[in-house]
Design a protein around this motif. Structure first.
Motif, PDB file in Angstrom:
ATOM      1  N   ASP A 127       0.830  -1.199   0.000  1.00  0.00           N
ATOM      2  CA  ASP A 127       0.000   0.000   0.000  1.00  0.00           C
ATOM      3  C   ASP A 127       0.865   1.250   0.000  1.00  0.00           C
ATOM      4  OD1 ASP A 127       0.952  -0.176   2.594  1.00  0.00           O
ATOM      5  OD2 ASP A 127      -0.901   0.494   3.498  1.00  0.00           O
ATOM      6  N   TYR A 128       0.234   2.350  -0.276  1.00  0.00           N
ATOM      7  CA  TYR A 128       0.919   3.637  -0.274  1.00  0.00           C
ATOM      8  C   TYR A 128       0.469   4.483   0.903  1.00  0.00           C
ATOM      9  CZ  TYR A 128       2.795   8.072  -1.879  1.00  0.00           C
ATOM     10  OH  TYR A 128       3.487   9.249  -1.968  1.00  0.00           O
ATOM     11  N   SER A 129      -0.772   4.278   1.326  1.00  0.00           N
ATOM     12  CA  SER A 129      -1.358   5.145   2.339  1.00  0.00           C
ATOM     13  C   SER A 129      -1.056   4.716   3.764  1.00  0.00           C
ATOM     14  CB  SER A 129      -2.878   5.207   2.150  1.00  0.00           C
ATOM     15  OG  SER A 129      -3.416   3.908   2.340  1.00  0.00           O
ATOM     16  N   GLY A 130      -0.613   3.501   3.977  1.00  0.00           N
ATOM     17  CA  GLY A 130      -0.360   3.026   5.331  1.00  0.00           C
ATOM     18  C   GLY A 130      -1.564   2.352   5.959  1.00  0.00           C
ATOM     19  N   THR A 131      -2.642   2.199   5.191  1.00  0.00           N
ATOM     20  CA  THR A 131      -3.811   1.499   5.709  1.00  0.00           C
ATOM     21  C   THR A 131      -3.767   0.069   5.217  1.00  0.00           C
ATOM     22  OG1 THR A 131      -5.115   2.218   3.817  1.00  0.00           O
ATOM     23  CG2 THR A 131      -5.229   3.577   5.789  1.00  0.00           C
ATOM     24  N   CYS A 132      -3.637  -0.847   6.121  1.00  0.00           N
ATOM     25  CA  CYS A 132      -3.513  -2.249   5.774  1.00  0.00           C
ATOM     26  C   CYS A 132      -4.408  -3.045   6.716  1.00  0.00           C
ATOM     27  CB  CYS A 132      -2.055  -2.679   5.919  1.00  0.00           C
ATOM     28  SG  CYS A 132      -1.722  -4.334   5.345  1.00  0.00           S
ATOM     29  N   SER A 133      -5.279  -3.878   6.156  1.00  0.00           N
ATOM     30  CA  SER A 133      -6.196  -4.623   7.015  1.00  0.00           C
ATOM     31  C   SER A 133      -6.097  -6.136   6.845  1.00  0.00           C
ATOM     32  CB  SER A 133      -7.637  -4.178   6.745  1.00  0.00           C
ATOM     33  OG  SER A 133      -7.968  -4.399   5.399  1.00  0.00           O
ATOM     34  N   LYS A 134      -5.341  -6.616   5.870  1.00  0.00           N
ATOM     35  CA  LYS A 134      -5.199  -8.062   5.690  1.00  0.00           C
ATOM     36  C   LYS A 134      -4.214  -8.611   6.715  1.00  0.00           C
ATOM     37  CE  LYS A 134      -6.071  -7.986   0.750  1.00  0.00           C
ATOM     38  NZ  LYS A 134      -5.495  -8.214  -0.574  1.00  0.00           N
ATOM     39  N   ILE A 135      -4.617  -9.666   7.398  1.00  0.00           N
ATOM     40  CA  ILE A 135      -3.788 -10.277   8.436  1.00  0.00           C
ATOM     41  C   ILE A 135      -3.468 -11.705   8.033  1.00  0.00           C
ATOM     42  CG2 ILE A 135      -3.714 -10.995  10.848  1.00  0.00           C
ATOM     43  CD1 ILE A 135      -5.581  -8.647  11.456  1.00  0.00           C
ATOM     44  N   ARG A 136      -2.237 -12.103   8.259  1.00  0.00           N
ATOM     45  CA  ARG A 136      -1.793 -13.449   7.899  1.00  0.00           C
ATOM     46  C   ARG A 136      -1.154 -14.116   9.104  1.00  0.00           C
ATOM     47  NH1 ARG A 136       3.256 -15.206   4.383  1.00  0.00           N
ATOM     48  NH2 ARG A 136       2.840 -17.429   4.402  1.00  0.00           N
ATOM     49  N   ASP A 137      -1.434 -15.405   9.288  1.00  0.00           N
ATOM     50  CA  ASP A 137      -0.750 -16.199  10.302  1.00  0.00           C
ATOM     51  C   ASP A 137       0.595 -16.608   9.734  1.00  0.00           C
ATOM     52  OD1 ASP A 137      -2.787 -16.161  12.252  1.00  0.00           O
ATOM     53  OD2 ASP A 137      -3.849 -17.767  11.214  1.00  0.00           O
ATOM     54  N   CYS A 138       1.655 -16.357  10.464  1.00  0.00           N
ATOM     55  CA  CYS A 138       3.001 -16.673  10.005  1.00  0.00           C
ATOM     56  C   CYS A 138       3.459 -17.992  10.620  1.00  0.00           C
ATOM     57  CB  CYS A 138       3.954 -15.560  10.417  1.00  0.00           C
ATOM     58  SG  CYS A 138       3.422 -13.932   9.841  1.00  0.00           S
ATOM     59  N   TYR A 139       4.645 -18.432  10.224  1.00  0.00           N
ATOM     60  CA  TYR A 139       5.241 -19.633  10.792  1.00  0.00           C
ATOM     61  C   TYR A 139       5.952 -19.277  12.097  1.00  0.00           C
ATOM     62  CZ  TYR A 139       4.218 -21.733   6.300  1.00  0.00           C
ATOM     63  OH  TYR A 139       3.567 -22.200   5.186  1.00  0.00           O
ATOM     64  N   TYR A 140       6.300 -20.287  12.863  1.00  0.00           N
ATOM     65  CA  TYR A 140       6.871 -20.059  14.189  1.00  0.00           C
ATOM     66  C   TYR A 140       8.220 -19.332  14.147  1.00  0.00           C
ATOM     67  CZ  TYR A 140      10.213 -23.839  13.508  1.00  0.00           C
ATOM     68  OH  TYR A 140      11.237 -24.596  13.048  1.00  0.00           O
ATOM     69  N   ASP A 141       8.966 -19.436  13.068  1.00  0.00           N
ATOM     70  CA  ASP A 141      10.277 -18.782  12.993  1.00  0.00           C
ATOM     71  C   ASP A 141      10.250 -17.511  12.149  1.00  0.00           C
ATOM     72  OD1 ASP A 141       9.883 -20.152  10.628  1.00  0.00           O
ATOM     73  OD2 ASP A 141      11.959 -20.828  10.440  1.00  0.00           O
ATOM     74  N   ASP A 142       9.061 -16.948  11.939  1.00  0.00           N
ATOM     75  CA  ASP A 142       8.904 -15.739  11.131  1.00  0.00           C
ATOM     76  C   ASP A 142       8.911 -14.477  11.985  1.00  0.00           C
ATOM     77  OD1 ASP A 142       8.768 -17.047   8.730  1.00  0.00           O
ATOM     78  OD2 ASP A 142       6.605 -16.866   8.502  1.00  0.00           O
ATOM     79  N   ALA A 143       9.141 -13.383  11.290  1.00  0.00           N
ATOM     80  CA  ALA A 143       9.006 -12.039  11.850  1.00  0.00           C
ATOM     81  C   ALA A 143       8.100 -11.254  10.904  1.00  0.00           C
ATOM     82  CB  ALA A 143      10.367 -11.367  11.951  1.00  0.00           C
ATOM     83  N   CYS A 144       7.612 -10.141  11.375  1.00  0.00           N
ATOM     84  CA  CYS A 144       6.842  -9.245  10.508  1.00  0.00           C
ATOM     85  C   CYS A 144       7.825  -8.240   9.921  1.00  0.00           C
ATOM     86  CB  CYS A 144       5.784  -8.500  11.304  1.00  0.00           C
ATOM     87  SG  CYS A 144       4.561  -9.549  12.102  1.00  0.00           S
ATOM     88  N   VAL A 145       7.689  -7.963   8.647  1.00  0.00           N
ATOM     89  CA  VAL A 145       8.577  -7.005   8.000  1.00  0.00           C
ATOM     90  C   VAL A 145       7.747  -5.901   7.347  1.00  0.00           C
ATOM     91  CG1 VAL A 145       8.709  -8.258   5.786  1.00  0.00           C
ATOM     92  CG2 VAL A 145      10.572  -6.738   6.453  1.00  0.00           C
ATOM     93  N   SER A 146       8.280  -4.695   7.405  1.00  0.00           N
ATOM     94  CA  SER A 146       7.744  -3.553   6.667  1.00  0.00           C
ATOM     95  C   SER A 146       8.880  -3.043   5.793  1.00  0.00           C
ATOM     96  CB  SER A 146       7.289  -2.448   7.617  1.00  0.00           C
ATOM     97  OG  SER A 146       6.246  -2.886   8.440  1.00  0.00           O
ATOM     98  N   ILE A 147       8.634  -2.984   4.493  1.00  0.00           N
ATOM     99  CA  ILE A 147       9.638  -2.519   3.547  1.00  0.00           C
ATOM    100  C   ILE A 147       9.114  -1.222   2.942  1.00  0.00           C
ATOM    101  CG2 ILE A 147      10.935  -3.056   1.465  1.00  0.00           C
ATOM    102  CD1 ILE A 147      10.302  -6.056   2.122  1.00  0.00           C
TER     103      ILE A 147
END
Length: 118
Positions: free
Chosen positions: A29-49
């Motif tokens: 997104d461009y605006s910073g509004t994000c509503s989709k949520i995903r379950d990650c794996y146990y060794d994952d982190a959340c990333v923002s690029i």
């Protein structure tokens, strides 16, 4: 005997909590509004690029891949970017804008000044 069974039970339940996965926002997104949520794996982190002058990508990534060179390899279409990784649920949300923090700081300073003058 009963006490040791109880202690073992608590220990096992505690270990189960350590292996749990986190949830991250997943979007481009461009605006910073994000509503989709995903379950990650146990060794994952959340990333923002943060693409320079462009979109922001949010998703799950292996924690060990939270390195600039690896992210550049995984996202070859992004030439110039900054990124941040975090390891708690939904921590890759849009940051609070600096301007709103500045306004609050200025208003608080004015209120304290006004209160000190009176």
């Amino acid at each position: 005997m009963k006490a040791s069974v109880g202690v073992c039970g608590v220990f096992v339940l505690a270990l189960l909590g350590f292996g749990s996965a986190i949830k991250c926002y997943k979007c481009k997104d461009y605006s910073g509004t994000c509503s989709k949520i995903r379950d990650c794996y146990y060794d994952d982190a959340c990333v923002s690029i943060y693409e320079r002058g462009g979109d922001t990508y949010r998703e799950c990534i292996k924690y060990s891949d939270c390195v600039h060179s690896v992210i550049a390899e995984k996202f070859p279409k992004i030439s110039s970017f900054k990124f941040s990784c975090c390891t708690s649920d939904l921590c890759n949300t849009a940051p609070v804008s600096v301007s709103s923090r500045s306004v609050v700081g200025i208003l608080l300073s004015l209120a304290l000044f006004w209160w000190g003058v009176l």
